[in-house]
Design a protein around this motif. Structure first.
Motif, PDB file in Angstrom:
ATOM      1  N   THR A  58       0.928  -1.103   0.016  1.00  0.00           N
ATOM      2  CA  THR A  58      -0.051  -0.012  -0.029  1.00  0.00           C
ATOM      3  C   THR A  58       0.932   1.131   0.043  1.00  0.00           C
ATOM      4  OG1 THR A  58      -1.777  -1.063   1.166  1.00  0.00           O
ATOM      5  CG2 THR A  58      -1.935   1.293   1.116  1.00  0.00           C
ATOM      6  N   MET A  59       0.739   2.114  -1.121  1.00  0.00           N
ATOM      7  CA  MET A  59       1.489   3.487  -1.097  1.00  0.00           C
ATOM      8  C   MET A  59       0.417   4.476  -0.416  1.00  0.00           C
ATOM      9  SD  MET A  59       3.861   1.497  -2.703  1.00  0.00           S
ATOM     10  CE  MET A  59       5.156   2.639  -3.372  1.00  0.00           C
ATOM     11  N   PHE A  60       1.052   4.951   0.571  1.00  0.00           N
ATOM     12  CA  PHE A  60       0.292   5.941   1.150  1.00  0.00           C
ATOM     13  C   PHE A  60       0.857   7.494   0.645  1.00  0.00           C
ATOM     14  CE2 PHE A  60      -0.677   2.733   4.007  1.00  0.00           C
ATOM     15  CZ  PHE A  60      -2.270   3.034   4.495  1.00  0.00           C
ATOM     16  N   ASN A  61       0.138   7.884  -0.323  1.00  0.00           N
ATOM     17  CA  ASN A  61       0.194   9.180  -1.184  1.00  0.00           C
ATOM     18  C   ASN A  61      -0.065  10.415  -0.207  1.00  0.00           C
ATOM     19  OD1 ASN A  61       0.082   7.978  -4.481  1.00  0.00           O
ATOM     20  ND2 ASN A  61       1.403   7.308  -2.981  1.00  0.00           N
ATOM     21  N   GLU A  62       0.932  11.368  -0.234  1.00  0.00           N
ATOM     22  CA  GLU A  62       0.544  12.750   0.104  1.00  0.00           C
ATOM     23  C   GLU A  62      -0.099  13.364  -1.222  1.00  0.00           C
ATOM     24  OE1 GLU A  62       3.364  15.281   1.893  1.00  0.00           O
ATOM     25  OE2 GLU A  62       4.650  13.468   2.730  1.00  0.00           O
ATOM     26  N   GLY A  63      -1.172  14.095  -0.940  1.00  0.00           N
ATOM     27  CA  GLY A  63      -1.958  14.608  -1.872  1.00  0.00           C
ATOM     28  C   GLY A  63      -1.031  15.514  -2.871  1.00  0.00           C
ATOM     29  N   GLN A  64      -0.156  16.419  -2.068  1.00  0.00           N
ATOM     30  CA  GLN A  64       0.695  17.351  -3.037  1.00  0.00           C
ATOM     31  C   GLN A  64       1.354  16.675  -4.053  1.00  0.00           C
ATOM     32  OE1 GLN A  64       3.134  19.775  -0.446  1.00  0.00           O
ATOM     33  NE2 GLN A  64       3.634  17.597   1.044  1.00  0.00           N
ATOM     34  N   TYR A  65       1.702  15.521  -3.695  1.00  0.00           N
ATOM     35  CA  TYR A  65       2.762  14.818  -4.559  1.00  0.00           C
ATOM     36  C   TYR A  65       1.939  14.031  -5.583  1.00  0.00           C
ATOM     37  CZ  TYR A  65       6.297  16.050  -1.125  1.00  0.00           C
ATOM     38  OH  TYR A  65       7.223  16.713  -0.282  1.00  0.00           O
ATOM     39  N   TYR A  69       2.939  14.378  -9.352  1.00  0.00           N
ATOM     40  CA  TYR A  69       3.660  13.305  -9.974  1.00  0.00           C
ATOM     41  C   TYR A  69       2.474  12.113 -10.409  1.00  0.00           C
ATOM     42  CZ  TYR A  69       7.641  15.265  -7.880  1.00  0.00           C
ATOM     43  OH  TYR A  69       8.793  16.030  -7.806  1.00  0.00           O
ATOM     44  N   PRO A  70       1.475  12.840 -11.170  1.00  0.00           N
ATOM     45  CA  PRO A  70       0.320  11.769 -11.442  1.00  0.00           C
ATOM     46  C   PRO A  70       0.735  10.539 -12.071  1.00  0.00           C
ATOM     47  CG  PRO A  70       0.134  13.468 -12.820  1.00  0.00           C
ATOM     48  CD  PRO A  70       1.269  13.991 -11.692  1.00  0.00           C
ATOM     49  N   ALA A  71       1.577  10.427 -13.072  1.00  0.00           N
ATOM     50  CA  ALA A  71       2.107   9.527 -13.711  1.00  0.00           C
ATOM     51  C   ALA A  71       2.653   8.236 -12.714  1.00  0.00           C
ATOM     52  CB  ALA A  71       3.084   9.648 -14.641  1.00  0.00           C
ATOM     53  N   GLN A  72       3.546   8.883 -11.538  1.00  0.00           N
ATOM     54  CA  GLN A  72       3.674   7.890 -10.593  1.00  0.00           C
ATOM     55  C   GLN A  72       2.438   7.287  -9.697  1.00  0.00           C
ATOM     56  OE1 GLN A  72       6.595   6.577 -10.641  1.00  0.00           O
ATOM     57  NE2 GLN A  72       7.372   8.217 -11.917  1.00  0.00           N
ATOM     58  N   VAL A  73       1.460   7.731  -9.817  1.00  0.00           N
ATOM     59  CA  VAL A  73       0.282   7.402  -9.177  1.00  0.00           C
ATOM     60  C   VAL A  73      -0.271   6.275 -10.027  1.00  0.00           C
ATOM     61  CG1 VAL A  73      -2.039   7.566  -8.355  1.00  0.00           C
ATOM     62  CG2 VAL A  73      -0.492   9.420  -7.885  1.00  0.00           C
ATOM     63  N   ARG A  74      -0.251   6.370 -11.070  1.00  0.00           N
ATOM     64  CA  ARG A  74      -0.826   5.762 -12.188  1.00  0.00           C
ATOM     65  C   ARG A  74       0.144   4.406 -12.111  1.00  0.00           C
ATOM     66  NH1 ARG A  74      -1.861  10.200 -14.732  1.00  0.00           N
ATOM     67  NH2 ARG A  74       0.065  10.215 -16.106  1.00  0.00           N
ATOM     68  N   ALA A  75       1.549   4.618 -12.152  1.00  0.00           N
ATOM     69  CA  ALA A  75       2.390   3.488 -12.250  1.00  0.00           C
ATOM     70  C   ALA A  75       2.345   2.548 -10.899  1.00  0.00           C
ATOM     71  CB  ALA A  75       4.081   4.209 -12.195  1.00  0.00           C
ATOM     72  N   GLU A  76       1.802   3.195  -9.664  1.00  0.00           N
ATOM     73  CA  GLU A  76       1.700   2.442  -8.610  1.00  0.00           C
ATOM     74  C   GLU A  76       0.419   1.474  -8.885  1.00  0.00           C
ATOM     75  OE1 GLU A  76       3.027   5.633  -5.219  1.00  0.00           O
ATOM     76  OE2 GLU A  76       1.021   5.581  -5.701  1.00  0.00           O
ATOM     77  N   VAL A  77      -0.607   1.947  -9.501  1.00  0.00           N
ATOM     78  CA  VAL A  77      -1.912   1.248  -9.658  1.00  0.00           C
ATOM     79  C   VAL A  77      -1.452   0.092 -10.449  1.00  0.00           C
ATOM     80  CG1 VAL A  77      -4.170   1.259 -10.708  1.00  0.00           C
ATOM     81  CG2 VAL A  77      -3.294   3.051  -9.261  1.00  0.00           C
ATOM     82  N   SER A  78      -0.690   0.525 -11.762  1.00  0.00           N
ATOM     83  CA  SER A  78      -0.357  -0.370 -12.745  1.00  0.00           C
ATOM     84  C   SER A  78       0.524  -1.584 -12.304  1.00  0.00           C
ATOM     85  CB  SER A  78       0.407   0.212 -14.203  1.00  0.00           C
ATOM     86  OG  SER A  78      -0.398   1.105 -14.810  1.00  0.00           O
ATOM     87  N   ALA A  79       1.099  -1.385 -11.207  1.00  0.00           N
ATOM     88  CA  ALA A  79       2.123  -2.333 -10.719  1.00  0.00           C
ATOM     89  C   ALA A  79       1.367  -3.327  -9.832  1.00  0.00           C
ATOM     90  CB  ALA A  79       3.344  -1.718 -10.009  1.00  0.00           C
ATOM     91  N   GLY A  80       0.293  -2.981  -9.503  1.00  0.00           N
ATOM     92  CA  GLY A  80      -0.752  -3.854  -8.723  1.00  0.00           C
ATOM     93  C   GLY A  80      -1.059  -3.429  -7.212  1.00  0.00           C
ATOM     94  N   MET A  81      -0.202  -2.098  -6.949  1.00  0.00           N
ATOM     95  CA  MET A  81      -0.282  -1.473  -5.594  1.00  0.00           C
ATOM     96  C   MET A  81      -1.634  -0.823  -5.155  1.00  0.00           C
ATOM     97  SD  MET A  81       2.909  -2.265  -4.882  1.00  0.00           S
ATOM     98  CE  MET A  81       3.661  -3.107  -6.268  1.00  0.00           C
ATOM     99  N   TRP A  82      -1.772  -0.937  -4.046  1.00  0.00           N
ATOM    100  CA  TRP A  82      -2.971  -0.233  -3.294  1.00  0.00           C
ATOM    101  C   TRP A  82      -2.481   1.247  -3.053  1.00  0.00           C
ATOM    102  CZ3 TRP A  82      -1.691  -5.002  -1.387  1.00  0.00           C
ATOM    103  CH2 TRP A  82      -2.512  -5.821  -1.888  1.00  0.00           C
ATOM    104  N   VAL A  83      -3.380   2.482  -3.349  1.00  0.00           N
ATOM    105  CA  VAL A  83      -2.998   3.632  -3.070  1.00  0.00           C
ATOM    106  C   VAL A  83      -3.912   4.224  -1.745  1.00  0.00           C
ATOM    107  CG1 VAL A  83      -2.761   6.004  -3.852  1.00  0.00           C
ATOM    108  CG2 VAL A  83      -2.406   3.954  -5.421  1.00  0.00           C
ATOM    109  N   GLY A  84      -3.194   4.743  -0.704  1.00  0.00           N
ATOM    110  CA  GLY A  84      -3.981   5.154   0.334  1.00  0.00           C
ATOM    111  C   GLY A  84      -3.535   6.850   0.547  1.00  0.00           C
TER     112      GLY A  84
END
Length: 148
Positions: A58-65, A69-84
């Motif tokens: 689970t990748m706990f993201n700060e909203g500002q980041y 870095y929206p492409a990195q959020v998409r990369a997290e999801v594409s890699a099968g991670m959960w985003v918190g």
């Protein structure tokens, strides 16, 4: 520091995987989580290490980041991670008013969704600090709090 923790987690997991008798006796799970991203500097390496070892986290993201870095959020999801959700600016939420806490959580929900990370269901308060106000706002957004 994060790389050291990841390396240690990978080494422990590799050792367990090398001894199937131990792995078969395991009745639980180990949850891997990463706070404070995403970033172009660290997220790709973390995701590569996780993928190479067949791990999800689970990748706990700060909203500002997430917004930066929206492409990195998409990369997290594409890699099968959960985003918190990990707040927007990582403040001490227990020192904030209810409207400030609401802003931190809601803006992060929006930033992650806009970046392609879906709607988070998990929230990790910065510094592990929580109180009734934080918990009330979490509940408003259907978030489940996860502490270290």
């Amino acid at each position: 520091m994060r790389a050291l923790i990841l390396a240690a987690a990978l080494a422990v997991t590799s050792a367990v995987a090398a001894t199937p008798a131990h792995a078969a006796a395991c009745n639980g799970y180990v949850g891997l989580t990463f706070d404070d991203g995403p970033s172009n500097a660290h997220t790709p390496a973390v995701l590569n290490a996780l993928r190479q070892n067949g791990f999800r986290a689970t990748m706990f993201n700060e909203g500002q980041y997430a917004a930066a870095y929206p492409a990195q959020v998409r990369a997290e999801v594409s890699a099968g991670m959960w985003v918190g959700n990990h707040s927007y600016t990582h403040p001490h939420l227990t020192q904030q008013s209810q409207s400030q806490v609401d802003s931190e959580i809601s803006r992060t929900q929006q930033a992650i969704a806009a970046a392609g990370g879906g709607t988070p269901k998990l929230f990790r308060p910065p510094y592990g600090e929580t109180n009734a106000t934080v918990q009330s706002v979490e509940a408003k957004y259907g978030l489940r709090q996860l502490l270290i």
